[in-house]
Design a protein around this motif. Structure first.
Motif, PDB file in Angstrom:
ATOM      1  N   SER A 280      35.846  39.751  37.609  1.00 23.21           N
ATOM      2  CA  SER A 280      36.981  40.574  37.182  1.00 23.21           C
ATOM      3  C   SER A 280      37.795  40.999  38.388  1.00 23.21           C
ATOM      4  O   SER A 280      37.316  40.974  39.533  1.00 23.21           O
ATOM      5  CB  SER A 280      36.500  41.811  36.420  1.00 23.21           C
ATOM      6  N   GLN A 281      39.054  41.391  38.128  1.00 22.22           N
ATOM      7  CA  GLN A 281      39.984  41.870  39.151  1.00 22.22           C
ATOM      8  C   GLN A 281      40.687  43.102  38.628  1.00 22.22           C
ATOM      9  O   GLN A 281      41.195  43.107  37.509  1.00 22.22           O
ATOM     10  CB  GLN A 281      41.012  40.790  39.494  1.00 22.22           C
ATOM     11  N   ASP A 282      40.727  44.165  39.441  1.00 20.93           N
ATOM     12  CA  ASP A 282      41.410  45.392  39.044  1.00 20.93           C
ATOM     13  C   ASP A 282      42.246  45.901  40.221  1.00 20.93           C
ATOM     14  O   ASP A 282      41.695  46.125  41.312  1.00 20.93           O
ATOM     15  CB  ASP A 282      40.388  46.443  38.630  1.00 20.93           C
ATOM     16  N   GLN A 284      45.032  43.922  37.500  1.00 19.05           N
ATOM     17  CA  GLN A 284      45.372  42.530  37.237  1.00 19.05           C
ATOM     18  C   GLN A 284      46.882  42.309  37.382  1.00 19.05           C
ATOM     19  O   GLN A 284      47.524  41.692  36.530  1.00 19.05           O
ATOM     20  CB  GLN A 284      44.891  42.118  35.837  1.00 19.05           C
ATOM     21  N   GLU A 318      34.903  42.201  40.942  1.00 16.28           N
ATOM     22  CA  GLU A 318      33.501  42.079  40.565  1.00 16.28           C
ATOM     23  C   GLU A 318      33.115  40.627  40.796  1.00 16.28           C
ATOM     24  O   GLU A 318      33.738  39.706  40.243  1.00 16.28           O
ATOM     25  CB  GLU A 318      33.302  42.460  39.097  1.00 16.28           C
TER      26      GLU A 318
END
Length: 726
Positions: A280-282, A284, A318
């Motif tokens: 995941s990327q935060d 996005q 993540e």
């Protein structure tokens, strides 16, 4: 290459490991390249033969060839015969044939492979072993039930006598003890609990067979037990959270951070082969795939353009690491990425041109300070400025540096400027940042016009230190040298005058208007002011400016020696005995150089020649004096003349004390000593009387002066009183 075959499966055969081909080329290699002619069989590099698919043995057996290549590249071939073996009878039809004993009526049929000692040549006599025992491979973490059978050890002598089997080595009778056991009667080898490859990967045991009662029937058999790795360890990240940064102007494909995980399973095995991926990327934004990760190396890289520090200064990823090439056990970690400012703004000068004036002859003089501005983040390398003079300073007359604020350039003089040589400089200065621009940007420049101010400079002697050579006996008024100076201020058209600055002996004079140096008083090379034949004087040159500037020149005069010093005897008193007189050595001194000195010549003068004799020593530098006739004890005067090698001479007088003694044992009688003592007392009394007279006259003088002063004071007082009365 020797095949070892064991198989208990009926036809057809499923796909499984069923034999081991052993090959040794005497190099110690453990991995060999094998190739099966029958492509339904696969041979691994350790010699393990596997079925690639199900095979039916129509005739009860199957023959095929296996090739192997040694370290020299030579191919070797062996035939492998695969037979269907019935549980009640085991036999290999080969040179290394092994017959397995038929199970007893009460003995259960073995379900584990058999390892047999080589067949004997008769009786209990054993021939040399020439085959290889295959490795016993056991998966780690097996669940039992325990004890679990591994292999069965057998010897052909078991048909003839009762055999007792035993094992030794680490894991048996050595730590970790009891991990492996063997049934002493059947030869069945057991494992008593699960193995852990990460704790110990291999075990070396030795199997022994003896006759019941103690006689050995077999040589020990090596059992190499290999623990087969199981995927029982998941990857572990070196840290839970990785911190990194990336410049906002980074291009796609730019690597900026390493994610590292390790796996303690067997290296080179799929169980420890890790693959990485981003889960995941935060945030996005501006897109979900701003970053990517190399699945094998774990290097994070920029995947898409559009990083913007002002909008999205930080990202949290993540990341997963999984073994079995990404399909096995996994672990997760976080990566926090800070987007840093890029150098996308060029610094700019506050003004494009400067005109300044700088006095000549000064080093380190401030020329100009040039402020700049920069749109990047303050106090960063992308904001800090650096400066360079790119034209107009071919002689390196100026230096430039960045001030402490990192936002201004400071130009100073690096060498003395000379108005008479160059009175104007036009400098071009460029400004950049401490780090390169992230994108192509034009650099800013500024022009600095430096006007050099004329300053009154002191006249300069040429050379600054002048050496001349002259004789010491030059007459007064003799011209020695012209020592002149020039005024560097050519535009001022000034007059230069001269004077003596330092002349310790007072031997020189200088003509005021010309700088001609002349002899003022006789010079003497033997003067204490002359060092190593050289005399030093300072000459001053002054211009006629309002505040005159003075230059200094050093005049070094090398004085050549003239024979103007006659040799003389150093000693003024000698002591000799009047009996068996010993000669006395006198020292000769000469103020001139060696050229005007020895060899010397000596001669007695007057009445001295009748009682004394003299001659020069072997080197002609010292005088030998000796009493010729025996004299009474008394003090005598000896006169003698000494000549140098040019005939210059001087007469010296020596006081000789003659005593009644013999040879070199000099001593005088009491009478003479008493007379000498009386003489010393008389001299002391005369000296004391003289001091008293001096003190008396001094006291009388002060007394008279005091009385005169008192009379003058009284007279003045009477005059004042009379005046007051009137």
């Amino acid at each position: 290459m020797l095949p070892v075959v064991f198989c208990h499966h009926p036809s057809p055969l499923p796909a499984f490991v069923f034999l081991l081909v052993a090959f040794c080329d005497c190099t110690g290699r453990t991995r060999i390249v094998f190739d099966s002619v029958d492509k339904r069989f696969k041979v691994d590099t350790d010699g393990t033969v596997k079925l690639k698919r199900q095979v039916t043995l129509h005739d009860g057996h199957k023959r095929f060839a296996v090739h192997a290549w040694d370290s020299q590249g030579k191919k070797h071939t062996v035939d492998v015969r695969l037979e269907l073996v019935q549980p009640h009878h085991h036999q290999l039809h080969h040179e290394h044939q092994v017959d397995l004993p038929k199970p007893a009526a009460t003995e259960a049929v073995s379900t584990v492979p058999l390892l047999l000692f080589p067949k004997s040549s008769g009786g209990l006599k054993r021939r040399k072993r020439d085959w290889l025992i295959p490795d016993i491979k056991i998966p780690e973490n097996t669940r039992g039930p325990f004890p679990e059978g591994l292999v069965q050890i057998k010897t052909s002598f078991a048909k003839e006598v009762t055999i007792i089997y035993s094992i030794t080595g680490a894991g048996a009778d050595q730590e970790p003890r009891g991990l492996f056991t063997i049934d002493s009667r059947s030869g069945q080898l057991f494992i008593t609990k699960p193995l852990d490859r990460e704790d110990k990967a291999t075990y070396l045991l030795f199997a022994h067979a003896v006759v019941d009662g103690g006689d050995k029937v077999e040589e020990s058999m090596e059992l190499n037990i290999i623990v087969i790795d199981q995927n029982d360890n998941k990857p572990v990240f070196k840290q839970n959270t990785f911190l990194g940064s990336v410049a906002e102007a980074s291009k796609p494909g730019t690597e900026f951070m390493d994610i590292v995980a390790t796996d303690t399973d067997e290296p080179g095995n799929a169980n420890s082969d890790i693959r990485y991926k981003i889960i995941s990327q935060d945030p996005q934004e501006p897109s979900a795939g701003m970053f990517s990760i190399n699945p094998v190396t774990g290097k994070l890289m920029v995947n898409s353009a559009g990083l913007d520090k002002e909008k999205y200064p930080k990202y949290t990823l993540e990341i997963q690491a999984a073994d079995m090439e990404g399909d096995g056990l996994s672990a997760q970690c976080k990566a926090i990425i800070t987007v840093t400012n890029s150098n996308n703004h060029a610094p700019q000068f506050e003004q494009p041109q400067y005109t300044v004036s700088v006095p000549e002859n000064k080093v380190g003089e401030l020329v100009v300070k040039m402020p700049v501005t920069d749109g990047d983040d303050p106090n960063t390398e992308a904001w800090a400025a650096k400066f360079k003079i790119i034209s107009g300073d071919t002689g390196g007359m100026f230096s430039i540096e960045t001030d402490i604020s990192k936002q201004a350039g400071i130009i100073k003089t690096a060498k003395p400027l000379d108005f008479e040589a160059v009175n104007k400089y036009t400098l071009v200065v460029v400004v950049e940042n401490e780090i390169p621009f992230a994108i192509p940007l034009p650099t800013a420049t500024a022009q600095v016009v430096v006007n050099v101010e004329d300053v009154n400079e002191a006249p300069i002697f040429n050379p600054v230190e002048k050496k001349i050579c002259t004789h010491e006996d030059y007459l007064v008024g003799t011209r020695l040298v012209l020592y002149s100076a020039t005024d560097p201020d050519t535009a001022m058209k000034q007059t230069v005058t001269y004077k003596i600055g330092s002349d310790p002996a007072g031997w020189l004079m200088v003509e005021k208007d010309t700088g001609v140096i002349k002899v003022k008083s006789p010079m003497d090379r033997e003067s204490p002011l002359v060092k190593d034949g050289q005399y030093k004087a300072l000459i001053l040159a002054m211009d006629n400016y309002v505040i005159p500037a003075t230059g200094t020149g050093t005049l070094l005069i090398q004085l050549e020696d003239v024979n103007d010093n006659a040799p003389a005897v150093v000693e003024r008193m000698v002591e000799v005995c009047n009996d068996e007189t010993s000669p006395v050595l006198l020292t000769v001194t000469d103020g001139d150089t060696a050229v005007n000195g020895a060899p010397y010549r000596v001669e007695l003068k007057g009445e001295s020649a009748s009682d004394w004799t003299v001659w020069m020593n072997d080197t002609k530098t010292g005088i030998v004096l000796m009493l010729k006739n025996k004299l009474d004890q008394a003090n005598y005067t000896v006169s003698l003349s000494v000549w140098d090698n040019h005939g210059l001479n001087e007469t010296s007088t020596i006081n000789a004390q003659v005593c009644n003694c013999k040879g070199v044992d000099f001593h005088c009688t009491t009478a003479l000593a008493f007379s000498m003592g009386i003489l010393r007392i008389i001299l002391a009394i005369l000296t004391l009387v003289a001091l008293m007279l001096v003190c008396h006259f001094s006291w009388r003088k002060r007394n008279i002066e005091g009385r005169v002063s008192g009379m003058n004071a009284s007279s003045m007082m009477r005059t004042e009183e009379e005046t007051t009365s009137v």
